[in-house]
Write a protein that holds these residues in place. Structure first.
Motif, PDB file in Angstrom:
ATOM      1  N   UNK A  39      68.162  38.183 -10.639  1.00  0.00           N
ATOM      2  CA  UNK A  39      69.171  39.157 -10.567  1.00  0.00           C
ATOM      3  C   UNK A  39      69.436  39.954  -9.353  1.00  0.00           C
ATOM      4  N   UNK A  40      68.243  40.518  -8.951  1.00  0.00           N
ATOM      5  CA  UNK A  40      68.315  41.382  -7.707  1.00  0.00           C
ATOM      6  C   UNK A  40      68.677  40.766  -6.332  1.00  0.00           C
ATOM      7  N   UNK A  41      67.966  39.648  -6.095  1.00  0.00           N
ATOM      8  CA  UNK A  41      68.407  38.901  -5.007  1.00  0.00           C
ATOM      9  C   UNK A  41      69.999  38.377  -4.936  1.00  0.00           C
ATOM     10  N   UNK A  42      70.418  37.866  -6.211  1.00  0.00           N
ATOM     11  CA  UNK A  42      71.548  37.531  -6.004  1.00  0.00           C
ATOM     12  C   UNK A  42      72.843  38.776  -5.952  1.00  0.00           C
ATOM     13  N   UNK A  46      71.123  38.834  -1.062  1.00  0.00           N
ATOM     14  CA  UNK A  46      70.078  38.565   0.165  1.00  0.00           C
ATOM     15  C   UNK A  46      70.111  37.046   0.820  1.00  0.00           C
ATOM     16  N   UNK A  47      70.684  36.001  -0.208  1.00  0.00           N
ATOM     17  CA  UNK A  47      70.472  34.771   0.241  1.00  0.00           C
ATOM     18  C   UNK A  47      71.943  34.128   0.631  1.00  0.00           C
ATOM     19  N   UNK A  48      72.961  35.019   0.625  1.00  0.00           N
ATOM     20  CA  UNK A  48      74.102  34.693   0.871  1.00  0.00           C
ATOM     21  C   UNK A  48      74.557  33.843   2.154  1.00  0.00           C
ATOM     22  N   UNK A  49      73.730  33.970   3.067  1.00  0.00           N
ATOM     23  CA  UNK A  49      74.066  33.174   4.404  1.00  0.00           C
ATOM     24  C   UNK A  49      73.194  31.822   4.396  1.00  0.00           C
TER      25      UNK A  49
END
Length: 141
Positions: A39-42, A46-49
């Motif tokens: 939940x928090x990472x999305x 955080x990992x969009x790139x």
């Protein structure tokens, strides 16, 4: 626990990485903690790139990564999943119950709020949440 690791511990584990980030949260338990991480990472993008997100439990061993790497290099592949109920025996299965011990997906295929949106829907476990996220994002494509 939200106590900080000893100074330099992450750097000693990942000596060649110059991009280390540590996020501390109180222990929510097995299911809630597993869901909170996604939940928090999305939500935080955080990992969009990144091309892929790989979520793996610490007790999972990848002994041969050839198939994984080959699949991740395939532009037509958006996710790699294991069916907890062992109903999916062919690629492109749309009825599986995703095992969250290991899964991988392209972040561009999943809405940033998807894990948060399904956190309290259905059975409420991490597998049900992941299955709903994948059905909405990747399978629905």
């Amino acid at each position: 626990s939200t106590s900080r690791p000893h100074q330099g511990m992450l750097e000693s584990i990942f000596p060649k990485s110059s991009n280390l980030t540590l996020k501390l949260y109180s222990n929510q338990g097995w299911q809630a903690g597993a869901k909170l991480a996604m939940e928090q990472s999305m939500l935080g993008k955080w990992f969009a790139d990144y091309d892929w997100i790989i979520r793996v439990n610490p007790d999972v061993l990848i002994l041969d990564d050839n198939w994984l790497l080959h699949t991740m290099l395939d532009d037509g592949a958006d996710g790699i999943f294991v069916d907890c109920l062992d109903r999916c025996r062919q690629p492109f299965c749309a009825v599986g119950y995703i095992c969250t011990d290991f899964f991988a997906f392209r972040p561009s295929t999943v809405a940033s709020d998807a894990f948060y949106k399904y956190r309290r829907v259905g059975r409420g476990d991490a597998e049900d949440t992941a299955s709903r996220v994948v059905a909405e994002g990747i399978i629905a494509k």
